[in-house]
Design a protein around this motif. Structure first.
Motif, PDB file in Angstrom:
ATOM      1  N   UNK A   1       0.839  -1.168   0.000  1.00 46.90           N
ATOM      2  CA  UNK A   1       0.000   0.000   0.000  1.00 46.90           C
ATOM      3  C   UNK A   1       0.892   1.243   0.000  1.00 46.90           C
ATOM      4  N   UNK A   2       0.575   2.187  -0.868  1.00 47.62           N
ATOM      5  CA  UNK A   2       1.348   3.425  -0.966  1.00 47.62           C
ATOM      6  C   UNK A   2       1.171   4.252   0.306  1.00 47.62           C
ATOM      7  N   UNK A   3       2.205   4.973   0.675  1.00 44.03           N
ATOM      8  CA  UNK A   3       2.153   5.843   1.850  1.00 44.03           C
ATOM      9  C   UNK A   3       1.660   7.236   1.457  1.00 44.03           C
ATOM     10  N   UNK A   4       1.376   8.047   2.448  1.00 44.82           N
ATOM     11  CA  UNK A   4       0.963   9.431   2.187  1.00 44.82           C
ATOM     12  C   UNK A   4       2.067  10.167   1.443  1.00 44.82           C
ATOM     13  N   UNK A   5       3.315   9.961   1.850  1.00 43.57           N
ATOM     14  CA  UNK A   5       4.432  10.638   1.173  1.00 43.57           C
ATOM     15  C   UNK A   5       4.584  10.180  -0.275  1.00 43.57           C
ATOM     16  N   UNK A   6       4.381   8.896  -0.547  1.00 40.87           N
ATOM     17  CA  UNK A   6       4.451   8.406  -1.922  1.00 40.87           C
ATOM     18  C   UNK A   6       3.336   9.020  -2.764  1.00 40.87           C
ATOM     19  N   UNK A   7       2.177   9.204  -2.176  1.00 36.34           N
ATOM     20  CA  UNK A   7       1.065   9.835  -2.905  1.00 36.34           C
ATOM     21  C   UNK A   7       1.367  11.303  -3.174  1.00 36.34           C
ATOM     22  N   UNK A   8       1.909  11.997  -2.182  1.00 28.85           N
ATOM     23  CA  UNK A   8       2.284  13.409  -2.375  1.00 28.85           C
ATOM     24  C   UNK A   8       3.346  13.521  -3.469  1.00 28.85           C
ATOM     25  N   UNK A   9       4.326  12.635  -3.447  1.00 28.10           N
ATOM     26  CA  UNK A   9       5.373  12.623  -4.472  1.00 28.10           C
ATOM     27  C   UNK A   9       4.777  12.370  -5.851  1.00 28.10           C
ATOM     28  N   UNK A  42      -6.122   5.118   2.364  1.00 28.85           N
ATOM     29  CA  UNK A  42      -5.459   5.801   3.472  1.00 28.85           C
ATOM     30  C   UNK A  42      -6.417   6.748   4.198  1.00 28.85           C
ATOM     31  N   UNK A  43      -7.577   7.003   3.598  1.00 31.13           N
ATOM     32  CA  UNK A  43      -8.568   7.959   4.091  1.00 31.13           C
ATOM     33  C   UNK A  43      -7.913   9.302   4.413  1.00 31.13           C
ATOM     34  N   UNK A  44      -7.221   9.816   3.403  1.00 29.16           N
ATOM     35  CA  UNK A  44      -6.568  11.116   3.498  1.00 29.16           C
ATOM     36  C   UNK A  44      -6.878  11.882   2.217  1.00 29.16           C
ATOM     37  N   UNK A  45      -6.960  13.203   2.331  1.00 31.85           N
ATOM     38  CA  UNK A  45      -7.248  14.034   1.159  1.00 31.85           C
ATOM     39  C   UNK A  45      -6.168  15.087   0.971  1.00 31.85           C
ATOM     40  N   UNK A  46      -5.856  15.327  -0.282  1.00 30.95           N
ATOM     41  CA  UNK A  46      -4.979  16.420  -0.677  1.00 30.95           C
ATOM     42  C   UNK A  46      -5.881  17.461  -1.326  1.00 30.95           C
ATOM     43  N   UNK A  47      -5.722  18.697  -0.946  1.00 31.17           N
ATOM     44  CA  UNK A  47      -6.536  19.769  -1.525  1.00 31.17           C
ATOM     45  C   UNK A  47      -5.606  20.873  -1.999  1.00 31.17           C
ATOM     46  N   UNK A  48      -5.969  21.473  -3.109  1.00 30.73           N
ATOM     47  CA  UNK A  48      -5.137  22.537  -3.634  1.00 30.73           C
ATOM     48  C   UNK A  48      -5.763  23.188  -4.842  1.00 30.73           C
ATOM     49  N   UNK A  49      -4.912  23.574  -5.759  1.00 26.72           N
ATOM     50  CA  UNK A  49      -5.364  24.334  -6.914  1.00 26.72           C
ATOM     51  C   UNK A  49      -4.577  23.906  -8.149  1.00 26.72           C
ATOM     52  N   UNK A  50      -5.280  23.790  -9.265  1.00 30.63           N
ATOM     53  CA  UNK A  50      -4.656  23.620 -10.572  1.00 30.63           C
ATOM     54  C   UNK A  50      -4.538  25.027 -11.133  1.00 30.63           C
ATOM     55  N   UNK A  51      -3.331  25.507 -11.229  1.00 31.89           N
ATOM     56  CA  UNK A  51      -3.105  26.871 -11.709  1.00 31.89           C
ATOM     57  C   UNK A  51      -1.720  26.972 -12.334  1.00 31.89           C
TER      58      UNK A  51
END
Length: 115
Positions: A1-9, A42-51
């Motif tokens: 299972x991928x980690x939070x850091x691997x997903x962020x990367x 992982x029940x985690x969310x990344x939020x941001x902006x496409x810009x």
């Protein structure tokens, strides 16, 4: 299972690829929209902006997205990593229900060039 850091990367790698794109892909990435990516296993969310042709991740928090972003993705962490690494194709993963994408019809037409 991928980690939070691997997903962020993986999101950073996707962002770098989008910024370096040319032609129709670059035009599609030029949207200015709020974005969320819920990593279901992982029940985690990344939020941001496409810009500016990039995805800028501004927040990471537990659970589903707190606000309804204009472009919403949901998938398992391993699927995110595999998509970005080119191991699976977005259309096949979406058709199999492994990836959920929600956006306006206009945004979906623009985003299809990225996928």
């Amino acid at each position: 299972m991928a980690t939070i850091e691997e997903c962020r990367t993986a999101l950073e790698k996707l962002s770098d690829a989008m910024q370096g794109a040319e032609g129709d892909v670059r035009a599609a990435a030029a949207l200015d929209r709020s974005v969320s990516c819920h990593i279901t296993d992982l029940d985690v969310s990344f939020a941001g902006r496409l810009t500016g042709g990039r995805i800028e991740v501004r927040d990471t928090y537990p659970g589903p997205p707190r606000e309804k972003a204009q472009i919403r993705l949901a998938m398992a962490g391993d699927d995110l990593v595999a998509l970005v690494d080119g191991q699976i194709h977005f259309a096949k993963a979406w058709g199999a229900g492994r990836v959920r994408l929600e956006a306006t019809l206009f945004d979906l037409f623009r985003l299809r060039k990225l996928l």
